[in-house]
Motif scaffolding. Structure first.
Motif, PDB file in Angstrom:
ATOM      1  N   MET A   1       0.867  -1.086  -0.023  1.00  0.00           N
ATOM      2  CA  MET A   1      -0.085  -0.096  -0.009  1.00  0.00           C
ATOM      3  C   MET A   1       1.004   1.353  -0.010  1.00  0.00           C
ATOM      4  O   MET A   1       1.866   1.252   0.494  1.00  0.00           O
ATOM      5  CB  MET A   1      -0.877  -0.045   1.114  1.00  0.00           C
ATOM      6  CG  MET A   1      -1.823  -1.201   1.231  1.00  0.00           C
ATOM      7  SD  MET A   1      -2.685  -1.207   2.780  1.00  0.00           S
ATOM      8  CE  MET A   1      -3.914   0.385   2.558  1.00  0.00           C
ATOM      9  N   GLU A 112      -4.545  -3.366  -3.750  1.00  0.00           N
ATOM     10  CA  GLU A 112      -4.216  -2.138  -4.965  1.00  0.00           C
ATOM     11  C   GLU A 112      -5.280  -2.564  -6.155  1.00  0.00           C
ATOM     12  O   GLU A 112      -5.141  -3.648  -6.860  1.00  0.00           O
ATOM     13  CB  GLU A 112      -3.048  -2.135  -5.252  1.00  0.00           C
ATOM     14  CG  GLU A 112      -2.122  -1.570  -4.010  1.00  0.00           C
ATOM     15  CD  GLU A 112      -1.977  -0.163  -3.871  1.00  0.00           C
ATOM     16  OE1 GLU A 112      -2.713   0.531  -4.571  1.00  0.00           O
ATOM     17  OE2 GLU A 112      -1.599   0.228  -3.037  1.00  0.00           O
ATOM     18  N   TYR A 124      -9.266  -2.032   2.542  1.00  0.00           N
ATOM     19  CA  TYR A 124      -8.046  -1.395   2.227  1.00  0.00           C
ATOM     20  C   TYR A 124      -7.684  -0.454   3.533  1.00  0.00           C
ATOM     21  O   TYR A 124      -6.635  -0.510   3.781  1.00  0.00           O
ATOM     22  CB  TYR A 124      -8.267  -0.361   1.073  1.00  0.00           C
ATOM     23  CG  TYR A 124      -6.951   0.234   0.215  1.00  0.00           C
ATOM     24  CD1 TYR A 124      -6.438  -0.236  -0.631  1.00  0.00           C
ATOM     25  CD2 TYR A 124      -6.635   1.327   1.163  1.00  0.00           C
ATOM     26  CE1 TYR A 124      -5.317   0.244  -0.943  1.00  0.00           C
ATOM     27  CE2 TYR A 124      -5.608   2.000   0.692  1.00  0.00           C
ATOM     28  CZ  TYR A 124      -4.819   1.522  -0.473  1.00  0.00           C
ATOM     29  OH  TYR A 124      -3.705   2.205  -0.988  1.00  0.00           O
TER      30      TYR A 124
END
Length: 205
Positions: A1, A112, A124
């Motif tokens: 991330m 992603e 996420y």
């Protein structure tokens, strides 16, 4: 991330450069606001990557107190009094604010994607604090963590939808109770009612 990659790269650069002079250690807002590097396992570190450079303090906005605040640009500032994990959830959520909605979006290895659905959005954000290793859908969130509302973080979920409440704001792909909010990942005000949703929380948050 992206938040993890920036933090890891910055840490490696500092180690390569050697000790930081005492004067540099005690001055500058960026050094005070930037979070400590996230510990990564070998697999995560091996797949990371980012441009070399210093940590941008604007990527980690904070506000005094215990409640997060949504800015006019849609980006949320984390409360200074919150646990580090809560701040990282908010900063990770900021990374995907404004991205388009797509059913199944975000349910990929590494989190992603170019679009996110409701549970992909939550996944996420939670992964930003190392609370998930792989994305979950709204049904699987019903058995994630512990039952009930958390002090800082709560996932509200049912078989067809899920959203995240953290430090007094809501991360959701639905514009319910958010006039003109648009579809897709956005920080939004709290809903007037969470009826019809099970509440789940991470331990200690």
């Amino acid at each position: 991330m992206r938040v993890r990659a920036i933090l890891l790269t910055s840490t490696l650069c500092l180690l390569a450069a050697g000790p930081v002079p005492a004067a540099a250690q005690s001055s500058g807002k960026a050094s005070q606001d930037a979070p400590a590097p996230i510990q990564q396992d070998a697999e995560t570190a091996a797949t990371g990557g980012a441009e070399y450079g210093t940590v941008d303090p604007d990527a980690f906005p904070t506000v005094p107190g215990r409640l997060a605040r949504i800015g006019r640009d849609g980006i949320a500032s984390a409360p200074e009094d919150a646990p580090e994990a809560v701040k990282r959830i908010i900063w990770a959520g900021n990374e995907i604010v404004g991205m388009p909605y797509r059913l199944g979006g975000g349910h990929v290895e590494g989190f992603e994607d170019d679009a996110y659905d409701c549970s992909g959005t939550i996944s996420y954000a939670l992964a930003g604090a190392d609370l998930l290793r792989s994305p979950l859908d709204s049904r699987r969130f019903a058995s994630w963590g512990r039952a009930g509302r958390g002090n800082w973080v709560t996932v509200h979920t049912n078989p067809s939808h899920a959203y995240l409440v953290v430090a007094g704001i809501r991360l959701d792909t639905s514009a319910a109770d958010h006039r003109g909010g648009g579809k897709g990942p956005r920080w939004r005000p709290l809903r007037k009612s969470n009826r019809g949703y099970a509440a789940r929380r991470p331990a200690r948050l």
